[in-house]
Design a protein around this motif. Structure first.
Motif, mmCIF file in Angstrom:
data_model
loop_
_atom_site.group_PDB
_atom_site.id
_atom_site.type_symbol
_atom_site.label_atom_id
_atom_site.label_comp_id
_atom_site.label_asym_id
_atom_site.label_seq_id
_atom_site.Cartn_x
_atom_site.Cartn_y
_atom_site.Cartn_z
ATOM 1 N N UNK A 49 0.744 -1.065 0.005
ATOM 2 C CA UNK A 49 0.005 0.046 -0.002
ATOM 3 C C UNK A 49 0.693 1.124 -0.064
ATOM 4 N N UNK A 50 0.545 2.073 -0.888
ATOM 5 C CA UNK A 50 1.289 3.673 -0.987
ATOM 6 C C UNK A 50 0.254 4.447 -0.280
ATOM 7 N N UNK A 51 0.475 4.981 0.984
ATOM 8 C CA UNK A 51 -0.472 5.951 1.527
ATOM 9 C C UNK A 51 -0.055 7.229 0.851
ATOM 10 N N UNK A 52 -1.041 7.876 0.329
ATOM 11 C CA UNK A 52 -1.182 9.150 -0.394
ATOM 12 C C UNK A 52 -2.507 9.820 0.041
ATOM 13 N N UNK A 53 -2.417 11.148 -0.216
ATOM 14 C CA UNK A 53 -3.653 11.822 0.204
ATOM 15 C C UNK A 53 -4.698 11.724 -0.788
ATOM 16 N N UNK A 54 -4.582 11.088 -1.982
ATOM 17 C CA UNK A 54 -5.785 11.030 -2.868
ATOM 18 C C UNK A 54 -6.271 9.268 -2.619
ATOM 19 N N UNK A 55 -5.715 8.756 -1.962
ATOM 20 C CA UNK A 55 -6.251 7.061 -1.726
ATOM 21 C C UNK A 55 -7.734 7.245 -1.022
ATOM 22 N N UNK A 56 -8.398 6.221 -1.535
ATOM 23 C CA UNK A 56 -9.807 6.122 -1.129
ATOM 24 C C UNK A 56 -9.775 5.031 0.218
ATOM 25 N N UNK A 57 -9.511 6.042 1.422
ATOM 26 C CA UNK A 57 -9.344 4.922 2.542
ATOM 27 C C UNK A 57 -10.534 4.240 3.109
ATOM 28 N N UNK A 58 -11.673 4.608 2.603
ATOM 29 C CA UNK A 58 -12.776 3.661 2.714
ATOM 30 C C UNK A 58 -12.895 2.499 1.874
ATOM 31 N N UNK A 59 -12.435 2.536 0.912
ATOM 32 C CA UNK A 59 -11.927 1.204 -0.031
ATOM 33 C C UNK A 59 -11.085 0.356 0.836
ATOM 34 N N UNK A 60 -10.007 0.848 1.063
ATOM 35 C CA UNK A 60 -8.990 0.156 1.848
ATOM 36 C C UNK A 60 -9.456 -0.337 3.304
ATOM 37 N N UNK A 61 -10.623 0.311 3.847
ATOM 38 C CA UNK A 61 -11.176 -0.330 5.100
ATOM 39 C C UNK A 61 -11.860 -1.625 4.559
ATOM 40 N N UNK A 62 -12.837 -1.368 3.588
ATOM 41 C CA UNK A 62 -13.598 -2.511 2.830
ATOM 42 C C UNK A 62 -12.719 -3.687 2.738
ATOM 43 N N UNK A 63 -11.498 -3.501 2.174
ATOM 44 C CA UNK A 63 -10.644 -4.559 1.557
ATOM 45 C C UNK A 63 -9.955 -5.214 3.091
ATOM 46 N N UNK A 64 -9.577 -4.359 3.966
ATOM 47 C CA UNK A 64 -8.879 -4.937 5.220
ATOM 48 C C UNK A 64 -9.863 -5.870 5.830
ATOM 49 N N UNK A 65 -11.139 -5.452 5.952
ATOM 50 C CA UNK A 65 -12.342 -6.245 6.504
ATOM 51 C C UNK A 65 -12.429 -7.791 5.643
ATOM 52 N N UNK A 66 -12.597 -7.321 4.557
ATOM 53 C CA UNK A 66 -12.797 -8.718 3.582
ATOM 54 C C UNK A 66 -11.727 -9.508 3.482
ATOM 55 N N UNK A 67 -10.478 -8.939 3.373
ATOM 56 C CA UNK A 67 -9.512 -10.007 3.013
ATOM 57 C C UNK A 67 -8.149 -9.724 3.983
ATOM 58 N N UNK A 68 -8.372 -9.061 5.196
ATOM 59 C CA UNK A 68 -7.276 -8.925 5.976
ATOM 60 C C UNK A 68 -6.725 -10.343 6.669
ATOM 61 N N UNK A 69 -7.559 -11.080 6.813
ATOM 62 C CA UNK A 69 -7.123 -12.585 7.367
ATOM 63 C C UNK A 69 -6.157 -13.214 6.557
ATOM 64 N N UNK A 70 -6.295 -12.886 5.360
ATOM 65 C CA UNK A 70 -5.354 -13.638 4.355
ATOM 66 C C UNK A 70 -3.932 -13.359 4.227
ATOM 67 N N UNK A 71 -3.898 -11.990 4.742
ATOM 68 C CA UNK A 71 -2.590 -11.296 4.488
ATOM 69 C C UNK A 71 -1.439 -11.855 5.379
ATOM 70 N N UNK A 72 -0.089 -12.324 4.609
ATOM 71 C CA UNK A 72 0.664 -12.663 5.429
ATOM 72 C C UNK A 72 2.149 -11.824 5.348
ATOM 73 N N UNK A 73 2.153 -10.895 4.546
ATOM 74 C CA UNK A 73 3.148 -9.690 4.082
ATOM 75 C C UNK A 73 2.609 -8.534 3.822
ATOM 76 N N UNK A 74 2.770 -7.442 4.666
ATOM 77 C CA UNK A 74 2.198 -6.363 4.383
ATOM 78 C C UNK A 74 3.543 -5.244 4.319
ATOM 79 N N UNK A 75 3.387 -4.581 3.290
ATOM 80 C CA UNK A 75 4.325 -3.460 2.739
ATOM 81 C C UNK A 75 3.747 -2.185 2.674
ATOM 82 N N UNK A 76 4.033 -1.208 3.680
ATOM 83 C CA UNK A 76 3.385 0.112 3.470
ATOM 84 C C UNK A 76 4.480 0.962 3.324
ATOM 85 N N UNK A 77 4.023 2.127 2.543
ATOM 86 C CA UNK A 77 5.017 3.089 2.125
ATOM 87 C C UNK A 77 4.152 4.466 2.397
ATOM 88 N N UNK A 78 5.039 5.167 2.694
ATOM 89 C CA UNK A 78 4.572 6.770 2.809
ATOM 90 C C UNK A 78 5.238 7.608 1.848
#
Length: 522
Positions: A142-171
């Motif tokens: 995930x590239x955290x930027x001011x134009x990101x739709x954080x609501x969609x990120x929230x929906x994704x993490x609720x639906x698929x978060x339990x599968x994620x084994x590797x998380x890369x987050x860049x600001x």
């Protein structure tokens, strides 16, 4: 009677050649299959699971059972990388999955392992694809930027978060106006229980609190690997708790500066840590109040009680200063690998190498007496450097030279003297020399990969080829090296790793080496 003898021959994978050749062709075939399938199961599983891709492809040619085992490992390592805003590929992948109507259990490899990279969460095809029920996403970038739709990120993490084994987050560095969405931070349905690997890079110059999202996502996760690139070391204690660090085995930290007042590192406790890498881009003399036990037992940053499982230490960009060890320190006996780069001005490094290196290495060997692998980067290697290293670590098995080192410094001899004595019939081991790489009686591996290290044909012929205990070597290719010298002089080694910065230029020159099983082109 003959039937039982035949059966006995078939069941033994170590039958003599004569016995199998005298039987029927069926017996020979069956015995061959048994010799493959009855390879000790534990040894075989370790061998296959740790083999590289090139070797796994070779294993597939051995027999049916080896082919199946190698395919399983290759399948586990395979993944599909899916980038947002790559419309054509997203559409093609969606059509493939929808049209063939794969069920959750029927999804073929490598589609069972998706590596997803998100920027804005605005592409409709991409959003449809990642939310498909039979799509398993194990790696999320995930590239955290001011134009990101954080609501969609929230929906994704609720639906698929339990599968994620590797998380890369860049600001993003220019991230003005970005603030974390309150609904995202308050959602208690977001959990990443399978998360094992975290990489977080925050180079935003503003005093943002992006780390709070990381803190939320890693709750209830048993992290094993952490890689952080941050601007402020104080973020560590705000982002990571003692509970988060209990299961960490690999910890990498990169930050710009450490001051004498900063006590962040002193608070870290990682009982299972085996590999520690620290890179400080701007260091003052106070660095040793944080990494003190290399030279000062009062701080005990690398103490056995604090990191009881620590095996590897990698510290780069240290200032060229040192301290003495005191008499009451407790040696860390589990550490076997150390990588240290000592930097500073040219004058500082020269003074350090000439006046203090022997004290530095002696203190290092007392603190970590079981060190077998050492990589050292200073301004330059010479015969005195090899003398000091050998005195501190006489049983060293692996040596990495991360600084300029010419033929005379490495061998302790001038090349003209080598030619003169060898023409006179002297064996190279009898030629008079200063302290050199030949002083290490147990050396098995030499790493010469460095931006300032240039390997020559003379080094290959008269040095690397003449180290009797050497098993592997790694170096960077250059246009002055000879394929024939590498093949003839180093062909007996178990592993030859050759690195090239210009793949196109040297691909044709290195092609004759690709057929050698012990050569790895990187």
């Amino acid at each position: 009677m003959e039937s039982s003898k035949k059966k006995q021959r078939v069941q033994s994978p170590c039958c003599e050649e004569g016995a199998t050749s005298s039987g029927s062709s069926d017996v020979v075939t069956t015995a061959s299959e048994v010799s493959c399938t009855e390879f000790p199961s534990l040894v075989f599983s370790i061998f296959v699971e740790t083999a590289d891709v090139k070797l796994l492809k070779t294993c597939r040619l051995v027999c049916k059972s080896w082919n199946m085992a190698a395919c399983n490992v290759l399948r586990d390592r395979s993944c599909v990388k899916l980038l947002e805003n790559n419309n054509k590929r997203s559409e093609d992948l969606k059509n493939l999955l929808v049209n063939r109507a794969f069920g959750p259990a029927a999804l073929p490899s490598p589609f069972q392992n998706l590596n997803v990279s998100v920027t804005f969460f605005s592409d409709e095809c991409f959003k449809t694809l990642v939310h498909m029920p039979n799509v398993v996403i194990t790696t999320l970038t995930v590239l955290l930027m001011r134009n990101m739709d954080q609501r969609q990120l929230e929906y994704f993490l609720v639906a698929k978060g339990r599968q994620v084994k590797t998380l890369v987050m860049n600001v993003a560095e220019a991230n003005d106006g970005f603030t974390l969405d309150a609904a995202l931070m308050a959602n208690e349905q977001i959990h990443l229980p399978a998360l094992k690997r975290l990489k977080f890079s925050d180079v935003c110059p503003r005093n943002c609190r992006h780390f709070e999202l990381i803190k939320k996502l890693i709750r209830r996760s048993a992290l094993e690997e952490i890689d952080l690139v941050i601007r402020d070391s104080s973020v560590l204690t705000q982002m990571l708790t003692t509970e988060d660090l209990k299961t960490v085995r690999t910890f990498k930290l990169n930050f710009p500066m450490l001051s004498t007042e900063d006590s962040t590192l002193a608070s870290l406790r990682m009982p299972l840590l085996t590999e520690l890498t620290v890179q400080v881009r701007d260091v003052n003399e106070g660095i040793f109040q944080q990494f003190g036990t290399l030279f000062d037992s009062r701080i005990s940053e690398f103490a056995l009680a604090k990191f009881p499982a620590l095996e590897s230490i990698n510290i780069r960009r240290l200032v060229a200063t040192w301290r003495f060890l005191e008499n009451d320190f407790i040696p860390h006996t589990r550490v076997t690998k150390i990588i240290i780069y000592v930097l500073g001005t040219e004058l500082e490094q020269k003074e350090f190498a000439e006046e203090s290196l022997h004290i530095f290495l002696a203190s290092l060997s007392r603190q970590f007496p079981n060190t077998e692998k050492l990589s050292l980067g200073i301004n330059a290697f010479n015969s005195r450097t090899f003398r000091d290293i050998n005195y501190a670590f006489p049983r060293l098995k692996a040596l990495g030279i991360g600084s300029p080192c010419d033929f005379g410094s490495m061998t302790g001899m001038k090349i003209d003297d080598v030619h003169y004595y060898m023409e006179a019939g002297w064996p190279i081991e009898n030629i008079p020399r200063r302290n050199s790489i030949f002083d290490f009686v147990a050396l098995e591996s030499v790493d010469l990969v460095g931006s300032l290290m240039t390997v020559t044909n003379d080094m290959i012929i008269y040095c690397l080829a003449k180290i009797p205990t050497l098993k592997s070597v790694a170096f960077c290719w250059n246009k002055n090296l000879s394929i024939q010298e590498v093949r003839d002089c180093l062909g007996h080694l178990e592993k030859i790793s050759i690195f090239s910065s210009n793949v196109k230029e040297f691909s044709q020159a290195l092609s004759p080496l690709e057929s050698m099983p012990n050569v790895h082109l990187c």
